[in-house]
Design a protein around this motif. Structure first.
Motif, PDB file in Angstrom:
ATOM      1  N   LEU A   1      -1.526  28.376   6.517  1.00 59.48           N
ATOM      2  CA  LEU A   1      -0.879  28.199   7.825  1.00 59.48           C
ATOM      3  C   LEU A   1      -0.075  26.909   7.811  1.00 59.48           C
ATOM      4  N   VAL A   2       1.170  27.005   8.266  1.00 58.17           N
ATOM      5  CA  VAL A   2       2.019  25.813   8.379  1.00 58.17           C
ATOM      6  C   VAL A   2       2.555  25.754   9.807  1.00 58.17           C
ATOM      7  N   VAL A   3       2.168  24.727  10.540  1.00 54.40           N
ATOM      8  CA  VAL A   3       2.628  24.485  11.903  1.00 54.40           C
ATOM      9  C   VAL A   3       3.571  23.285  11.856  1.00 54.40           C
ATOM     10  N   ASP A   4       4.788  23.477  12.315  1.00 59.64           N
ATOM     11  CA  ASP A   4       5.806  22.442  12.153  1.00 59.64           C
ATOM     12  C   ASP A   4       6.468  22.089  13.476  1.00 59.64           C
ATOM     13  N   ASN A   5       6.203  20.867  13.950  1.00 63.21           N
ATOM     14  CA  ASN A   5       6.882  20.286  15.107  1.00 63.21           C
ATOM     15  C   ASN A   5       6.837  21.161  16.363  1.00 63.21           C
ATOM     16  N   LEU A   6       5.675  21.715  16.660  1.00 61.58           N
ATOM     17  CA  LEU A   6       5.541  22.504  17.882  1.00 61.58           C
ATOM     18  C   LEU A   6       5.670  21.611  19.103  1.00 61.58           C
ATOM     19  N   GLN A   7       6.369  22.135  20.113  1.00 56.80           N
ATOM     20  CA  GLN A   7       6.524  21.407  21.364  1.00 56.80           C
ATOM     21  C   GLN A   7       6.357  22.373  22.536  1.00 56.80           C
ATOM     22  N   LYS A   8       5.750  21.864  23.600  1.00 50.78           N
ATOM     23  CA  LYS A   8       5.566  22.680  24.794  1.00 50.78           C
ATOM     24  C   LYS A   8       5.481  21.786  26.014  1.00 50.78           C
ATOM     25  N   ARG A   9       6.267  22.149  27.047  1.00 51.50           N
ATOM     26  CA  ARG A   9       6.226  21.444  28.324  1.00 51.50           C
ATOM     27  C   ARG A   9       5.908  22.429  29.437  1.00 51.50           C
ATOM     28  N   PHE A  10       5.187  21.940  30.423  1.00 50.20           N
ATOM     29  CA  PHE A  10       4.965  22.676  31.658  1.00 50.20           C
ATOM     30  C   PHE A  10       5.491  21.798  32.780  1.00 50.20           C
ATOM     31  N   GLY A  11       6.740  22.048  33.158  1.00 45.23           N
ATOM     32  CA  GLY A  11       7.385  21.149  34.104  1.00 45.23           C
ATOM     33  C   GLY A  11       7.560  19.777  33.472  1.00 45.23           C
ATOM     34  N   GLY A  12       7.009  18.755  34.132  1.00 45.18           N
ATOM     35  CA  GLY A  12       7.116  17.407  33.589  1.00 45.18           C
ATOM     36  C   GLY A  12       5.965  17.016  32.686  1.00 45.18           C
ATOM     37  N   VAL A  13       5.032  17.941  32.454  1.00 44.76           N
ATOM     38  CA  VAL A  13       3.858  17.637  31.635  1.00 44.76           C
ATOM     39  C   VAL A  13       4.109  18.052  30.190  1.00 44.76           C
ATOM     40  N   VAL A  14       3.947  17.107  29.272  1.00 47.38           N
ATOM     41  CA  VAL A  14       4.093  17.393  27.845  1.00 47.38           C
ATOM     42  C   VAL A  14       2.729  17.823  27.311  1.00 47.38           C
ATOM     43  N   ALA A  15       2.608  19.107  26.975  1.00 45.09           N
ATOM     44  CA  ALA A  15       1.335  19.635  26.464  1.00 45.09           C
ATOM     45  C   ALA A  15       1.315  19.713  24.950  1.00 45.09           C
ATOM     46  N   GLY A  16       2.483  19.632  24.339  1.00 49.67           N
ATOM     47  CA  GLY A  16       2.577  19.621  22.885  1.00 49.67           C
ATOM     48  C   GLY A  16       3.809  18.865  22.464  1.00 49.67           C
ATOM     49  N   LYS A  17       3.632  17.858  21.605  1.00 51.17           N
ATOM     50  CA  LYS A  17       4.751  17.012  21.182  1.00 51.17           C
ATOM     51  C   LYS A  17       4.724  16.849  19.671  1.00 51.17           C
ATOM     52  N   ASP A  18       5.677  17.488  18.998  1.00 56.73           N
ATOM     53  CA  ASP A  18       5.821  17.348  17.544  1.00 56.73           C
ATOM     54  C   ASP A  18       4.498  17.592  16.816  1.00 56.73           C
ATOM     55  N   VAL A  19       3.792  18.655  17.183  1.00 63.17           N
ATOM     56  CA  VAL A  19       2.506  18.964  16.560  1.00 63.17           C
ATOM     57  C   VAL A  19       2.744  19.646  15.221  1.00 63.17           C
ATOM     58  N   SER A  20       2.305  19.016  14.152  1.00 66.10           N
ATOM     59  CA  SER A  20       2.499  19.539  12.801  1.00 66.10           C
ATOM     60  C   SER A  20       1.203  19.419  12.008  1.00 66.10           C
ATOM     61  N   PHE A  21       0.847  20.487  11.298  1.00 64.87           N
ATOM     62  CA  PHE A  21      -0.309  20.438  10.400  1.00 64.87           C
ATOM     63  C   PHE A  21      -0.298  21.659   9.495  1.00 64.87           C
ATOM     64  N   THR A  22      -1.114  21.623   8.464  1.00 59.81           N
ATOM     65  CA  THR A  22      -1.288  22.767   7.575  1.00 59.81           C
ATOM     66  C   THR A  22      -2.773  23.102   7.492  1.00 59.81           C
ATOM     67  N   LEU A  23      -3.044  24.325   7.063  1.00 58.15           N
ATOM     68  CA  LEU A  23      -4.417  24.793   6.888  1.00 58.15           C
ATOM     69  C   LEU A  23      -4.466  25.628   5.624  1.00 58.15           C
ATOM     70  N   ALA A  24      -5.420  25.334   4.750  1.00 57.64           N
ATOM     71  CA  ALA A  24      -5.561  26.069   3.497  1.00 57.64           C
ATOM     72  C   ALA A  24      -6.530  27.235   3.656  1.00 57.64           C
ATOM     73  N   ALA A  25      -6.402  28.226   2.813  1.00 57.45           N
ATOM     74  CA  ALA A  25      -7.357  29.327   2.780  1.00 57.45           C
ATOM     75  C   ALA A  25      -8.740  28.764   2.456  1.00 57.45           C
ATOM     76  N   GLY A  26      -9.758  29.200   3.203  1.00 59.99           N
ATOM     77  CA  GLY A  26     -11.113  28.735   2.975  1.00 59.99           C
ATOM     78  C   GLY A  26     -11.455  27.413   3.623  1.00 59.99           C
ATOM     79  N   GLU A  27     -10.503  26.824   4.342  1.00 58.71           N
ATOM     80  CA  GLU A  27     -10.705  25.519   4.970  1.00 58.71           C
ATOM     81  C   GLU A  27     -11.016  25.671   6.451  1.00 58.71           C
ATOM     82  N   MET A  28     -11.844  24.767   6.975  1.00 61.64           N
ATOM     83  CA  MET A  28     -12.132  24.721   8.410  1.00 61.64           C
ATOM     84  C   MET A  28     -11.494  23.473   9.001  1.00 61.64           C
TER      85      MET A  28
END
Length: 264
Positions: free
Chosen positions: A6-33
């Motif tokens: 899994l590769v998550v790259d720079n996710l962003q999400k706003r609800f009106g003036g509320v920033v719920a996600g700002k440049d969220v990036s990470f990776t996940l390997a098979a078999g990893e928690m």
């Protein structure tokens, strides 16, 4: 080097003036928690739901095994190999344990339109095999509404595994469970993830469960990742101590991880 599951790259999400996600990036390997933690309102559920398809990000991408799944609906993402469990277990309470898993298998095989009286015979052996893997085969014929809550959560895990997922999303998997049940469920999940090379992304408030079983941890505050790393690295992060865990919480969580590893 093996590519991340899994590769998550720079996710962003706003609800009106509320920033719920700002440049969220990470990776996940098979078999990893990988655990996502943070105070209430940190953006954990928002991030989780953008990966799972319940929310469409304003910007950024989500890729599973090299395929872009950004913004696809949950069912389409499920078809790509993503299973999910929920904070409040989602089961058919009037059905038996085996029938719950059989329904998931019937859906996985695209047989829902042909389900009639014969449904009880469909995929029963496969369902029993999955239930054996989560320690529930001996309760296969019991109605779910007769089970203890910890066993219901195992049934929900079996349902999620019926689709043979590459990635398993677990939203507060230990919510409502007793401490011993929490540890048993997370250890079971850890073992299954390793054995089947399933990547597990989970949100959790119980720090004992997180520090005892996560391989890596992301800490979110106000929609932004403030720390990421192994449990030991997160434990020693001064900003995490200040804004979320606190010294006492860190020490307790580290003790739980040592105990789970059999270290005094």
């Amino acid at each position: 080097m093996t590519a991340p599951l899994l590769v998550v790259d720079n996710l962003q999400k706003r609800f009106g003036g509320v920033v719920a996600g700002k440049d969220v990036s990470f990776t996940l390997a098979a078999g990893e928690m990988l655990a996502i933690i943070g105070p209430n309102g940190a953006g954990k559920s928002t991030t989780f739901n953008m990966v799972g398809g319940q929310l469409v990000p304003d910007a950024g991408t989500v890729a599973l095994a090299g395929e872009d799944i950004t913004g696809k609906p949950p069912r389409a993402i499920w078809r790509k190999g993503v299973g999910r469990t929920f904070q409040i277990a989602q089961t058919f309470v009037s059905m038996s344990v085996a029938e719950n898993v059989q329904m998931a298998l019937i859906s996985h095989h695209g047989q829902t339109r042909s389900v009639v009286a014969m449904a009880r015979a469909l995929h029963r052996e496969a369902a029993l095999a999955i239930l054996a893997g989560v320690g529930m085969a001996d309760m296969a014929d019991r109605p779910v509404n007769e089970l203890a809550y910890g066993d219901v959560k195992r049934v929900e895990l079996a349902i999620a595994l019926a689709s043979q997922p590459k990635l398993l999303l677990m939203d507060e998997p230990t919510a409502g469970m007793a401490p011993r049940e929490r540890s048993a469920l997370m250890q079971l999940t850890h073992d299954i993830a390793r054995e089947r090379s399933i990547g597990v992304l989970f949100t959790e408030h119980d720090m004992d469960s997180v520090f005892a079983h996560a391989d890596r941890i992301l800490v979110l505050v106000r929609g932004e990742i403030i720390a990421a790393g192994t449990p030991e690295e997160v434990r020693s992060n001064q900003r995490v101590k200040q804004v979320y865990l606190g010294e006492t919480g860190v020490q307790a969580a580290l003790k739980a991880r040592r105990q789970a590893a059999g270290v005094a």
